[in-house]
Motif scaffolding. Structure first.
Motif, mmCIF file in Angstrom:
data_model
loop_
_atom_site.group_PDB
_atom_site.id
_atom_site.type_symbol
_atom_site.label_atom_id
_atom_site.label_comp_id
_atom_site.label_asym_id
_atom_site.label_seq_id
_atom_site.Cartn_x
_atom_site.Cartn_y
_atom_site.Cartn_z
ATOM 1 N N ARG A 260 0.857 -1.185 0.000
ATOM 2 C CA ARG A 260 0.000 0.000 0.000
ATOM 3 C C ARG A 260 0.896 1.239 0.000
ATOM 4 O O ARG A 260 1.970 1.231 0.593
ATOM 5 N N LEU A 261 0.421 2.308 -0.657
ATOM 6 C CA LEU A 261 1.096 3.598 -0.639
ATOM 7 C C LEU A 261 0.119 4.630 -0.106
ATOM 8 O O LEU A 261 -0.997 4.771 -0.625
ATOM 9 N N VAL A 262 0.545 5.338 0.939
ATOM 10 C CA VAL A 262 -0.281 6.379 1.550
ATOM 11 C C VAL A 262 0.483 7.697 1.432
ATOM 12 O O VAL A 262 1.647 7.779 1.827
ATOM 13 N N ILE A 263 -0.162 8.710 0.884
ATOM 14 C CA ILE A 263 0.432 10.041 0.749
ATOM 15 C C ILE A 263 -0.355 10.988 1.652
ATOM 16 O O ILE A 263 -1.561 11.178 1.461
ATOM 17 N N VAL A 264 0.319 11.562 2.634
ATOM 18 C CA VAL A 264 -0.341 12.440 3.613
ATOM 19 C C VAL A 264 -0.042 13.893 3.256
ATOM 20 O O VAL A 264 1.121 14.297 3.146
ATOM 21 N N LYS A 265 -1.117 14.659 3.083
ATOM 22 C CA LYS A 265 -1.024 16.069 2.696
ATOM 23 C C LYS A 265 -1.630 16.955 3.783
ATOM 24 O O LYS A 265 -2.495 16.511 4.544
ATOM 25 N N LEU B 49 -4.201 19.952 -10.002
ATOM 26 C CA LEU B 49 -4.391 20.920 -8.919
ATOM 27 C C LEU B 49 -3.091 21.245 -8.181
ATOM 28 O O LEU B 49 -3.077 22.088 -7.290
ATOM 29 N N GLY B 50 -2.011 20.517 -8.512
ATOM 30 C CA GLY B 50 -0.734 20.745 -7.838
ATOM 31 C C GLY B 50 -0.631 20.075 -6.482
ATOM 32 O O GLY B 50 0.280 20.376 -5.707
ATOM 33 N N ILE B 51 -1.548 19.156 -6.181
ATOM 34 C CA ILE B 51 -1.512 18.475 -4.886
ATOM 35 C C ILE B 51 -0.460 17.366 -4.892
ATOM 36 O O ILE B 51 0.179 17.104 -3.879
ATOM 37 N N VAL B 52 -0.291 16.697 -6.038
ATOM 38 C CA VAL B 52 0.841 15.791 -6.252
ATOM 39 C C VAL B 52 1.613 16.293 -7.462
ATOM 40 O O VAL B 52 1.088 17.070 -8.263
ATOM 41 N N ASP B 53 2.843 15.845 -7.615
ATOM 42 C CA ASP B 53 3.658 16.340 -8.721
ATOM 43 C C ASP B 53 3.219 15.746 -10.058
ATOM 44 O O ASP B 53 2.504 14.737 -10.097
ATOM 45 N N PRO B 54 3.652 16.353 -11.168
ATOM 46 C CA PRO B 54 3.211 15.908 -12.494
ATOM 47 C C PRO B 54 3.624 14.481 -12.850
ATOM 48 O O PRO B 54 3.014 13.863 -13.717
ATOM 49 N N SER B 55 4.653 13.951 -12.206
ATOM 50 C CA SER B 55 5.136 12.602 -12.531
ATOM 51 C C SER B 55 4.466 11.499 -11.719
ATOM 52 O O SER B 55 4.618 10.318 -12.040
ATOM 53 N N PHE B 56 3.723 11.876 -10.693
ATOM 54 C CA PHE B 56 3.185 10.887 -9.757
ATOM 55 C C PHE B 56 2.283 9.861 -10.448
ATOM 56 O O PHE B 56 2.363 8.661 -10.171
ATOM 57 N N ALA B 57 1.434 10.320 -11.363
ATOM 58 C CA ALA B 57 0.518 9.400 -12.047
ATOM 59 C C ALA B 57 1.296 8.342 -12.821
ATOM 60 O O ALA B 57 0.902 7.170 -12.852
ATOM 61 N N ASP C 152 -3.509 5.728 -1.523
ATOM 62 C CA ASP C 152 -4.420 6.576 -0.752
ATOM 63 C C ASP C 152 -3.806 7.952 -0.565
ATOM 64 O O ASP C 152 -2.670 8.063 -0.091
ATOM 65 N N LEU C 153 -4.554 8.990 -0.927
ATOM 66 C CA LEU C 153 -4.181 10.354 -0.578
ATOM 67 C C LEU C 153 -5.051 10.762 0.603
ATOM 68 O O LEU C 153 -6.281 10.672 0.528
ATOM 69 N N LEU C 154 -4.394 11.174 1.683
ATOM 70 C CA LEU C 154 -5.112 11.497 2.910
ATOM 71 C C LEU C 154 -4.739 12.892 3.387
ATOM 72 O O LEU C 154 -3.628 13.369 3.135
ATOM 73 N N SER C 155 -5.657 13.509 4.109
ATOM 74 C CA SER C 155 -5.363 14.817 4.692
ATOM 75 C C SER C 155 -4.707 14.641 6.063
ATOM 76 O O SER C 155 -4.712 13.551 6.637
ATOM 77 N N ARG C 156 -4.172 15.698 6.574
ATOM 78 C CA ARG C 156 -3.375 15.703 7.802
ATOM 79 C C ARG C 156 -4.112 15.152 9.022
ATOM 80 O O ARG C 156 -3.500 14.645 9.954
ATOM 81 N N ASN C 157 -5.445 15.226 9.022
ATOM 82 C CA ASN C 157 -6.213 14.815 10.205
ATOM 83 C C ASN C 157 -6.709 13.372 10.120
ATOM 84 O O ASN C 157 -7.562 12.970 10.909
ATOM 85 N N GLU C 158 -6.170 12.584 9.185
ATOM 86 C CA GLU C 158 -6.676 11.221 9.007
ATOM 87 C C GLU C 158 -5.750 10.135 9.562
ATOM 88 O O GLU C 158 -5.843 8.972 9.166
#
Length: 196
Positions: free
Chosen positions: A136-141, A157-165, A176-182
Motif C-alpha cells: 500500500r502507498l499512503v500520501i499524507v497532505k 491541482l498541484g496536490i501531487v507532482d506531475p510525474s506521480f501518475a 491513498d491520498l489522505l489529509s493531515r487529520n486522518e
C-alpha cells in the motif's frame, strides 16, 4: 509493507507527532515512512532561482532535505529507525521497527528521470513503493483531500507532482491520498490488516 509519505508541509504542524505516534504504535515491522522535503527543499528551490545551478544539484539538495526531515522525525520519535538503503529498510522492518527513509542512494552525478522538479517526494515515495513491492502507498497532505478525485486531477491541482501518475499508473497496490487529520484512519487500517 506499507510506504507512508508524510508531506513536508506537516513539518511545523502539531499533527506530525500524532502521525508518528500512530505509525510507530501500529506499524512496527510493516511501515516505511518517506519524509517530504518541506521548507528544507524550498531552500534548494530558492537558491537555484538565485544562482541558476542545474537540476542535478537541486535534486541532490532536495534529497538531503528529505534526509533532514527524516532526522527531525527520528528526533521526535526515537523508536523510528533511519534507513538509507533497501537492506537497512528491510532490517528495520525485520526487527519489528518502523523505518524512516533517508534516500541518500538517490544522490546523482548525472541527470536521469528523477533529477527534475517534476519528481518530488510524492513520486519518490511511489518509486520506493514499486521498488520494495509495497502492499500500500499512503500520501499524507496538509490540505483537504476529496476522495472522489483521480490522481490526474490531483496533479492538475498541484496536490501531487506531475510525474506521480506515471509512477503509480500500473501499481499493484492501493494508493491513498489522505489529509493531515486522518491518522486514525491509517491506524484503523493497520490494525485491521494485522488482526484480519
Amino acid at each position: 509493507m506499507w510506504v507512508v509519505k508524510i508531506g513536508g508541509s506537516l513539518s511545523r504542524d502539531p499533527m506530525l507527532e500524532d502521525w508518528l505516534a500512530q505509525l510507530t504504535d501500529f506499524g512496527g515491522g510493516r511501515v516505511v515512512i518517506v519524509p517530504g522535503g518541506g521548507d528544507f527543499a524550498e531552500q534548494a528551490r530558492e537558491h537555484q532561482a538565485i544562482w541558476r545551478f542545474d537540476d542535478i544539484a537541486a535534486h541532490n539538495m532536495a534529497v538531503l532535505a528529505m534526509a533532514q526531515y527524516a532526522l527531525m522525525m527520528q528526533g521526535l520519535s526515537r523508536r523510528l529507525v533511519i534507513a538509507a538503503t533497501d537492506a537497512q529498510i528491510r532490517a528495520a522492518l525485520h526487527a519489528g521497527r518502523v523505518a524512516v527513509w533517508a534516500p541518500l542512494d538517490l544522490l546523482f552525478q548525472e541527470a536521469n528521470r528523477l533529477t527534475s522538479w517534476e519528481v518530488t517526494s510524492d513520486s519518490l515515495a511511489a518509486w520506493l513503493a514499486n521498488r520494495l513491492n509495497a502492499e500500500r502507498l499512503v500520501i499524507v497532505k496538509s490540505c483537504e483531500i476529496e476522495c472522489e478525485r483521480s490522481i490526474d486531477e490531483y496533479a492538475a491541482l498541484g496536490i501531487v507532482d506531475p510525474s506521480f501518475a506515471g509512477f503509480t499508473h500500473d501499481a499493484p497496490y492501493p494508493v491513498d491520498l489522505l489529509s493531515r487529520n486522518e491518522a486514525p484512519r491509517v491506524r484503523d487500517l493497520l490494525f485491521q490488516a494485522t488482526t484480519g
